[in-house]
Design an enzyme around this catalytic site. Sequence first.
Site, PDB file in Angstrom:
ATOM      1  N   ASP A 101     -23.658  -3.559  14.436  1.00 44.19           N
ATOM      2  CA  ASP A 101     -24.135  -3.514  13.054  1.00 44.19           C
ATOM      3  C   ASP A 101     -23.889  -2.152  12.409  1.00 44.19           C
ATOM      4  O   ASP A 101     -23.535  -2.068  11.222  1.00 44.19           O
ATOM      5  CB  ASP A 101     -25.635  -3.824  12.996  1.00 44.19           C
ATOM      6  N   SER A 158     -27.415 -13.436   9.626  1.00 50.29           N
ATOM      7  CA  SER A 158     -27.409 -11.989   9.831  1.00 50.29           C
ATOM      8  C   SER A 158     -26.018 -11.531  10.283  1.00 50.29           C
ATOM      9  O   SER A 158     -25.017 -11.844   9.616  1.00 50.29           O
ATOM     10  CB  SER A 158     -28.505 -11.628  10.841  1.00 50.29           C
ATOM     11  N   ASP A 216     -35.154 -10.561   1.260  1.00 49.24           N
ATOM     12  CA  ASP A 216     -34.438 -10.232   2.493  1.00 49.24           C
ATOM     13  C   ASP A 216     -33.614  -8.966   2.256  1.00 49.24           C
ATOM     14  O   ASP A 216     -32.775  -8.911   1.355  1.00 49.24           O
ATOM     15  CB  ASP A 216     -33.534 -11.405   2.889  1.00 49.24           C
ATOM     16  N   HIS A 277     -36.173 -12.121   6.129  1.00 46.82           N
ATOM     17  CA  HIS A 277     -34.914 -12.285   6.863  1.00 46.82           C
ATOM     18  C   HIS A 277     -35.053 -13.284   8.005  1.00 46.82           C
ATOM     19  O   HIS A 277     -34.047 -13.833   8.469  1.00 46.82           O
ATOM     20  CB  HIS A 277     -34.462 -10.932   7.414  1.00 46.82           C
TER      21      HIS A 277
END
Length: 299
Positions: A101, A158, A216, A277
Amino acid sequence: MLLPRPFLFTLSCSLPLLFKSAVAANPPISNDLFTKFVRYSKFSAAAYADNCPTPPGGATVAKFFNIASTDTQAYLFRDDAAKEMIVSFRGTSSLQDFIVDFNQTLVPFNSVGIACGGCLAHGGYVDAWNSASSQVIDAINTEMNTHPGYVLTVTGHSLGASLAALASASMASMNLGMNLTTYTFGQPRTGNPTFANLVDGLLPEGKMFRVTHSNDGVPQTIPVSAGYRHHSTEFWENDPAAAGNTVKCSGQEPPDCNNSVRGTGIGANATGINLAHLVYSGVSVGNPLDGGRSACRGS
């Protein structure tokens, strides 16, 4: 993560007002489309499970992918009743995933099927997709050859949502002759404006559904100022989960949908993972306390 009560009160009061403003400019979706969002939220949730004995909707597991080099996981599900193959990419669930990420350097989108000189995408996500692409595409081709006429749906939540977008761009570029539709949930910004335009061209309206939920923060955590831009088309869900509380938004970075409310959470600039989220279309997705197990009980 505990947030101050005054902030929570302000947020809870402002969200309905912002949503009413969004509804005034954007139409609510149909019940049929919301039912699809629920369906693919469940498949996205199931991707978090290491073992999925009873997938959602009566589907079966055709293939599980586990790429050790990048810690990338995905499922290929087959729903014979719907004549559909579903690829679902797992989102962030390990330390290695967080490393992926945070590898946010924009790099050329050099992947199978892609010929786009100006396309730049998230370095960690490109590496993850490239590590899995040959196995995923080979498995899809094998299943499609055995089950001609099946449609292909790609989904993820995600980090998995960004992988779904990259995978869909690759497969749409390859012109494999498949009827491909993509649903992403809580997707971070994944590439630069040229990449966003590429996705919009390959997966136009009706083929790409980028779903966001309330405040989110993950769709906001990588900022536009870093050279990123969302692709279309955003669908913004609000609570309680229902078709009437979900609107179709306009453009790549609509100011009146998820961008209209700060996504305070765990991540860069105090935006990122928060309660919004972890729930999409009323389905628990990516909750570490569940790990996809609920979605793998055949609901």
